[in-house]
Design a protein around this motif. Structure first.
Motif, PDB file in Angstrom:
ATOM      1  N   VAL A   2       1.065  -1.194   0.019  1.00 30.15           N
ATOM      2  CA  VAL A   2       0.196   0.201  -0.142  1.00 30.15           C
ATOM      3  C   VAL A   2       0.842   1.050   0.050  1.00 30.15           C
ATOM      4  O   VAL A   2       1.730   1.211   0.271  1.00 30.15           O
ATOM      5  CB  VAL A   2      -0.720  -0.237   1.370  1.00 30.15           C
ATOM      6  CG1 VAL A   2      -1.574   0.797   1.623  1.00 30.15           C
ATOM      7  CG2 VAL A   2      -1.628  -1.646   1.097  1.00 30.15           C
ATOM      8  N   ILE A   3       0.127   2.178  -0.159  1.00 27.29           N
ATOM      9  CA  ILE A   3       1.349   3.454  -0.358  1.00 27.29           C
ATOM     10  C   ILE A   3       0.725   4.568  -0.537  1.00 27.29           C
ATOM     11  O   ILE A   3      -0.992   4.896  -0.796  1.00 27.29           O
ATOM     12  CB  ILE A   3       1.734   4.024  -2.130  1.00 27.29           C
ATOM     13  CG1 ILE A   3       2.500   2.298  -3.348  1.00 27.29           C
ATOM     14  CG2 ILE A   3       2.009   5.062  -2.448  1.00 27.29           C
ATOM     15  CD1 ILE A   3       3.268   3.363  -4.258  1.00 27.29           C
ATOM     16  N   GLY A  16       5.932   3.853   0.631  1.00 27.27           N
ATOM     17  CA  GLY A  16       5.321   2.710   0.583  1.00 27.27           C
ATOM     18  C   GLY A  16       5.049   1.499   2.250  1.00 27.27           C
ATOM     19  O   GLY A  16       5.726   1.629   2.940  1.00 27.27           O
ATOM     20  N   SER A  18       4.836  -2.369   3.558  1.00 31.12           N
ATOM     21  CA  SER A  18       4.439  -3.626   3.020  1.00 31.12           C
ATOM     22  C   SER A  18       2.934  -4.252   4.213  1.00 31.12           C
ATOM     23  O   SER A  18       3.302  -3.898   5.020  1.00 31.12           O
ATOM     24  CB  SER A  18       5.733  -4.298   3.060  1.00 31.12           C
ATOM     25  OG  SER A  18       6.024  -5.091   4.118  1.00 31.12           O
ATOM     26  N   LEU A  46       8.379   4.802  -7.603  1.00 24.95           N
ATOM     27  CA  LEU A  46       8.340   3.617  -8.278  1.00 24.95           C
ATOM     28  C   LEU A  46       9.977   3.560  -9.232  1.00 24.95           C
ATOM     29  O   LEU A  46      10.010   2.149  -9.192  1.00 24.95           O
ATOM     30  CB  LEU A  46       6.954   3.810  -9.569  1.00 24.95           C
ATOM     31  CG  LEU A  46       5.200   3.682  -9.311  1.00 24.95           C
ATOM     32  CD1 LEU A  46       5.243   3.601 -10.235  1.00 24.95           C
ATOM     33  CD2 LEU A  46       5.386   2.120  -8.027  1.00 24.95           C
ATOM     34  N   VAL A  51       9.263  -0.760  -8.544  1.00 24.71           N
ATOM     35  CA  VAL A  51       8.002  -0.689  -7.944  1.00 24.71           C
ATOM     36  C   VAL A  51       7.062  -1.069  -9.497  1.00 24.71           C
ATOM     37  O   VAL A  51       7.431   0.025 -10.321  1.00 24.71           O
ATOM     38  CB  VAL A  51       7.814  -0.534  -6.779  1.00 24.71           C
ATOM     39  CG1 VAL A  51       6.197  -0.661  -6.198  1.00 24.71           C
ATOM     40  CG2 VAL A  51       8.389  -1.003  -5.382  1.00 24.71           C
ATOM     41  N   ASP A  55       1.791  -3.721  -9.015  1.00 23.54           N
ATOM     42  CA  ASP A  55       2.750  -4.137  -7.124  1.00 23.54           C
ATOM     43  C   ASP A  55       2.433  -3.541  -5.629  1.00 23.54           C
ATOM     44  O   ASP A  55       2.070  -3.705  -4.913  1.00 23.54           O
ATOM     45  CB  ASP A  55       4.146  -4.504  -6.552  1.00 23.54           C
ATOM     46  CG  ASP A  55       5.120  -5.195  -7.740  1.00 23.54           C
ATOM     47  OD1 ASP A  55       4.658  -6.630  -8.621  1.00 23.54           O
ATOM     48  OD2 ASP A  55       5.700  -4.456  -8.478  1.00 23.54           O
ATOM     49  N   VAL A  56       1.139  -2.854  -6.709  1.00 21.86           N
ATOM     50  CA  VAL A  56       0.520  -1.275  -5.966  1.00 21.86           C
ATOM     51  C   VAL A  56      -0.910  -1.932  -5.483  1.00 21.86           C
ATOM     52  O   VAL A  56      -2.004  -2.105  -6.112  1.00 21.86           O
ATOM     53  CB  VAL A  56       0.258  -0.034  -6.493  1.00 21.86           C
ATOM     54  CG1 VAL A  56      -0.432   0.603  -5.416  1.00 21.86           C
ATOM     55  CG2 VAL A  56       1.965  -0.053  -6.384  1.00 21.86           C
ATOM     56  N   GLU A  57      -1.248  -2.486  -4.244  1.00 24.58           N
ATOM     57  CA  GLU A  57      -2.706  -2.935  -3.542  1.00 24.58           C
ATOM     58  C   GLU A  57      -3.367  -1.672  -3.744  1.00 24.58           C
ATOM     59  O   GLU A  57      -4.999  -1.855  -4.161  1.00 24.58           O
ATOM     60  CB  GLU A  57      -2.389  -3.732  -2.607  1.00 24.58           C
ATOM     61  CG  GLU A  57      -4.173  -3.929  -2.000  1.00 24.58           C
ATOM     62  CD  GLU A  57      -4.360  -4.820  -0.608  1.00 24.58           C
ATOM     63  OE1 GLU A  57      -4.732  -5.788  -0.230  1.00 24.58           O
ATOM     64  OE2 GLU A  57      -2.777  -5.038  -0.082  1.00 24.58           O
ATOM     65  N   VAL A  59      -3.718   3.057  -3.278  1.00 20.97           N
ATOM     66  CA  VAL A  59      -3.190   4.412  -2.605  1.00 20.97           C
ATOM     67  C   VAL A  59      -4.083   5.134  -1.832  1.00 20.97           C
ATOM     68  O   VAL A  59      -5.048   5.208  -2.030  1.00 20.97           O
ATOM     69  CB  VAL A  59      -2.392   4.656  -4.114  1.00 20.97           C
ATOM     70  CG1 VAL A  59      -2.349   6.223  -3.745  1.00 20.97           C
ATOM     71  CG2 VAL A  59      -1.910   4.848  -5.242  1.00 20.97           C
ATOM     72  N   LEU A  76      -4.892   2.966 -10.896  1.00 25.22           N
ATOM     73  CA  LEU A  76      -4.625   2.576  -8.622  1.00 25.22           C
ATOM     74  C   LEU A  76      -5.959   2.402  -8.288  1.00 25.22           C
ATOM     75  O   LEU A  76      -6.652   4.102  -7.717  1.00 25.22           O
ATOM     76  CB  LEU A  76      -3.243   2.440  -8.006  1.00 25.22           C
ATOM     77  CG  LEU A  76      -1.981   1.989  -9.344  1.00 25.22           C
ATOM     78  CD1 LEU A  76      -0.750   2.322  -8.433  1.00 25.22           C
ATOM     79  CD2 LEU A  76      -1.937   0.287  -9.392  1.00 25.22           C
ATOM     80  N   THR A  78      -7.784   3.891  -5.492  1.00 22.90           N
ATOM     81  CA  THR A  78      -7.481   5.572  -4.448  1.00 22.90           C
ATOM     82  C   THR A  78      -8.302   5.771  -3.455  1.00 22.90           C
ATOM     83  O   THR A  78      -8.848   6.218  -4.340  1.00 22.90           O
ATOM     84  CB  THR A  78      -7.236   6.400  -5.756  1.00 22.90           C
ATOM     85  OG1 THR A  78      -5.665   6.048  -6.572  1.00 22.90           O
ATOM     86  CG2 THR A  78      -6.404   7.107  -4.492  1.00 22.90           C
TER      87      THR A  78
END
Length: 273
Positions: A2-3, A16, A18, A46, A51, A55-57, A59, A76, A78
């Motif tokens: 998650v960012i 980021g 994890s 990124l 990344v 890879d991003v679930e 934002v 993504l 958001t």
């Protein structure tokens, strides 16, 4: 991962986070406007951390500049997070306190009470980094923080502030002789730039520190977590211990204080899952 993104007026901070609760590549970007700042920070994040978008679930965006962001970022999923909630989650990540007051020292200052699940804004000050830079532009003819800090490192507060010892032959009850009686109360018209620079920084930080202590009246809280850009100033390490000794309180500066709000935005996603 998650960012988390904290969008300021001209500065964006991105981290980021994890599922193993590991912080990945905190980055800070400055730009002329919030949208440019956000997308610049995202692209750099990124690239720097290798990344991919896959890879991003999620934002998670917060901050005063988040209102300029509409829709999903790069397609993504958001979501927006209340900035004060993000402050609380981010501060708690490093400090591990359940009951505290979080002080976000950015362009201005916000004061947030955190008591378990109860996270809410107590108030704020129109005083912060914007004040420091603005006064420096007027009084020192520079808004360059590196130059301001260089000047301040050679300054002497005795040439700027008035202490209790300057106005009284004996200590005032509950105050020491070196306690501040008046910020800039001893400044001469021809004060040195070095003294002025230190005086400006000290004035901003001491006012924020004193307001924080006053804001906790009646809460029973004596732990204050200082986050945001100003928490990186070396003078914080000098001033806050003085206030701790004077008032019997505790100031904490988290390891990731500059990125606490962005971290809190990312953690908010996990918390609500």
């Amino acid at each position: 991962m998650v960012i988390g993104i904290d969008v300021g007026i001209s500065t964006t901070k991105i981290v980021g986070f994890s599922r193993q609760e590991q912080i990945v590549g905190p980055i800070r970007i400055k730009a002329d406007d919030p949208v440019t700042s956000l997308y610049g920070a995202f692209g750099k994040f990124l690239h720097t951390n290798n990344v991919g978008l896959a890879d991003v679930e999620r934002v998670m965006v917060t901050g005063v500049g988040s209102g300029y962001i509409a829709g999903n970022i790069y397609g993504l999923p958001t979501a927006m997070v209340d900035e004060f909630i993000a402050d609380g989650f981010g501060a708690r990540y490093d400090v591990k306190l359940d009951k505290m007051i979080v002080v976000s020292m950015g362009t201005g200052t916000s004061i947030v009470l955190c008591d378990g699940r109860d996270i809410r804004r107590l108030g704020g000050l129109g005083l912060g980094g914007g004040t420091l830079i603005g006064l420096s532009r007027i009084m020192l003819k520079t808004g360059d923080i590196a130059q301001i800090l260089e000047l301040a490192s050679k300054g002497d507060l005795k040439n700027i502030d008035l202490s209790i010892g300057d106005i009284s032959p004996r200590p005032v009850p509950s105050l020491t002789m070196d306690a501040t009686a008046s910020l800039f109360g001893n400044a001469a018209s021809d004060a040195k730039p070095e003294d002025i620079a230190l005086g400006i920084i000290w004035m901003v930080l001491q006012t924020i520190g004193s307001a924080t202590i006053l804001s906790s009246t009646g809460t029973g809280i004596t732990d204050y977590v200082m986050i945001g850009n100003l928490s990186l100033l070396p003078q914080c390490r000098q001033l806050f211990p003085v206030l701790e000794k004077l008032f019997g309180v505790h100031f904490h500066i988290p390891a990731h204080s500059e990125f606490s709000t962005a971290i809190g935005a990312a953690l908010y996603f996990y918390e609500n899952q």
